[in-house]
Scaffold this active site. Structure first.
Site: not given
Ligand code: 5GP
Length: 183
Positions: A103-104, A107, A156, A169
């Site tokens: 994963e990148d 959150d 963010f 990206r």
């Molecule tokens: P989660 O379900 O954990 O809240 O969100 C995961 C996904 O939300 C990540 O794979 C990513 O695509 C997006 N995401 C969460 N935080 C960020 C952020 O700070 N920047 C960006 N560009 N995408 C985020």
């Protein structure tokens, strides 16, 4: 592109290209040690994890297989929708395979919890997670994240695969997006 190419759009640089590569190299070494004698299937989560996957995979001194899934998460905003949908499934049968999800960023962890239970239902030998970045809210997740590159503040961020409205990206570093860009 570099920070100079997006001048004024970043409030700060969290991690440079060099810092990211150093950390990924460390993680790859740790993973190699933990998976001795086991085949690894890396599962990248499109589209954000493309850069992490490409660089992490190349830091291994052994064979790894790679496959991809695309699931819906943020759309073009900056808030998690909580709605998870498979847009592209794996091409690989993961029964009895050692799956490492790449994963990148994590959150809220909503996307990942869903993904892990989905993959677990397919009968793999194991499912672990490797993420480059993790935000504080993710610490409340029930799913354990075995490999974490960096814990970051609740802001963010963009770059190194992470987008805002499909931009940034291809930025080499990871930085905090200035609010004027998205407000
Ligand atoms: P989660 O379900 O954990 O809240 O969100 C995961 C996904 O939300 C990540 O794979 C990513 O695509 C997006 N995401 C969460 N935080 C960020 C952020 O700070 N920047 C960006 N560009 N995408 C985020």
């Amino acid at each position: 592109m570099d920070e100079a190419d997006v001048e004024g759009d970043l409030v700060s640089i969290l991690f440079t290209e060099e810092q990211i590569q150093t950390r990924l190299e460390e993680l790859a070494a740790e993973i190699e040690k933990d998976y001795q004698g086991k085949e690894i299937l890396l599962v990248g989560v499109l589209r954000g994890a493309v850069m992490v996957m490409a660089d992490l995979a190349r830091h291994f001194g052994r064979h790894v297989e790679m496959d991809w899934m695309a699931i819906s998460s943020y759309g073009s905003g900056t808030k998690s929708s909580g709605v998870v949908r498979i847009l592209k499934d794996l091409d690989t049968d993961i029964t009895n395979r050692h799956v490492l999800v790449v994963e990148d960023i994590i959150d809220t962890g909503l996307t990942l919890s869903w993904l892990v239970s989905n993959l677990t239902s397919r009968g793999p030998a194991s499912v672990e997670i490797c993420t480059l970045l993790r935000k504080p809210d993710a610490l409340q997740m029930t799913v354990e994240v075995r490999y974490v590159g960096y814990d970051i503040p609740n802001e963010f961020v963009v770059g190194y695969g992470l987008d805002y409205a499909e931009r940034y990206r291809n930025l080499r570093c990871v930085g905090t997006l200035a609010p004027h860009v998205y407000s």
